[in-house]
Design a protein around this motif. Structure first.
Motif: not given
Length: 213
Positions: A3-9
């Motif tokens: 989730r963290e990586l997705f939100l950063r993208i």
């Protein structure tokens, strides 16, 4: 993908006007950045058709395909995007890639430490390598889906080569060329590379503290 990586993208792509949520003439909101990115990622990750996004995200087939095209173009490496962030109270203006030790000491690459007895550097090494593996898994989806060549999905959406601004050079010493030389030199500045990594080491230590026992 975490989730963290997705939100950063998602946050990174919001600099693109296409991924920004807007209102139409009657005040209705367009699709959010999260909806558009989710539509693209679901098609990439699961190989689903575009019309499958209609039921789950309320996004029609043509819009889902457009989301996928825009997403793929936005994440292709090699296009420098204006990025501003603070690390260790220092202002940085360029994004970077998480890499291993084979890459040069350029400020667009943030490498781990091979060996270190320093506790702060060990903490950075743990976080950098974990994040890098997360990114590699996420973009492995793109490679598996498109054979490692994002240009295979370069549809004709009216944004071909003619839409890329061309620098006009005049006789003499044009300021554009001087700016290019300065930018090129800064991309290979080992001092900027070291300063960025040092700032990230301190930032991670201040935020996360020692390595978990």
């Amino acid at each position: 993908m975490s989730r963290e990586l997705f939100l950063r993208i998602v946050n990174a792509l919001e600099v693109d006007p296409y991924f920004q949520q807007r209102q139409d003439a009657v005040g209705r909101l367009s699709f959010s950045p999260i909806q558009k990115c989710t539509a693209a990622v679901r098609q990439l990750a699961y190989g689903t058709s575009a019309d499958c996004c209609d039921e789950y995200l309320r996004i029609g087939e043509s819009t889902a395909l457009e989301c996928l095209k825009k997403f793929c173009k936005a994440v292709v490496p090699g296009h420098e995007v204006a990025v501003h962030f603070l690390a260790n109270n220092s202002h940085h203006t360029r994004g970077y890639y998480l890499t291993d030790g084979i890459y040069p000491d350029w400020p667009v690459f943030v490498k781990s430490f091979q060996f270190s007895n320093d506790e702060k550097k060990r903490r950075f090494k743990e976080m950098q390598e974990a994040a890098r593996k997360d990114v590699e898994r996420a973009f492995g989806v793109l490679q598996a889906r498109w054979g490692g060549n994002a240009s295979n999905f370069d549809g004709d959406d009216g944004e071909g080569p003619s839409s890329t601004p061309q620098t006009q050079f005049n006789s003499g010493a044009p300021p554009e060329f001087a700016a290019y030389l300065a930018r090129n030199a800064s991309l290979k500045d080992a001092r900027l590379h070291a300063r960025l990594r040092d700032d990230l080491v301190e930032h991670i230590w201040a935020r996360f503290g020692p390595v978990d026992p």
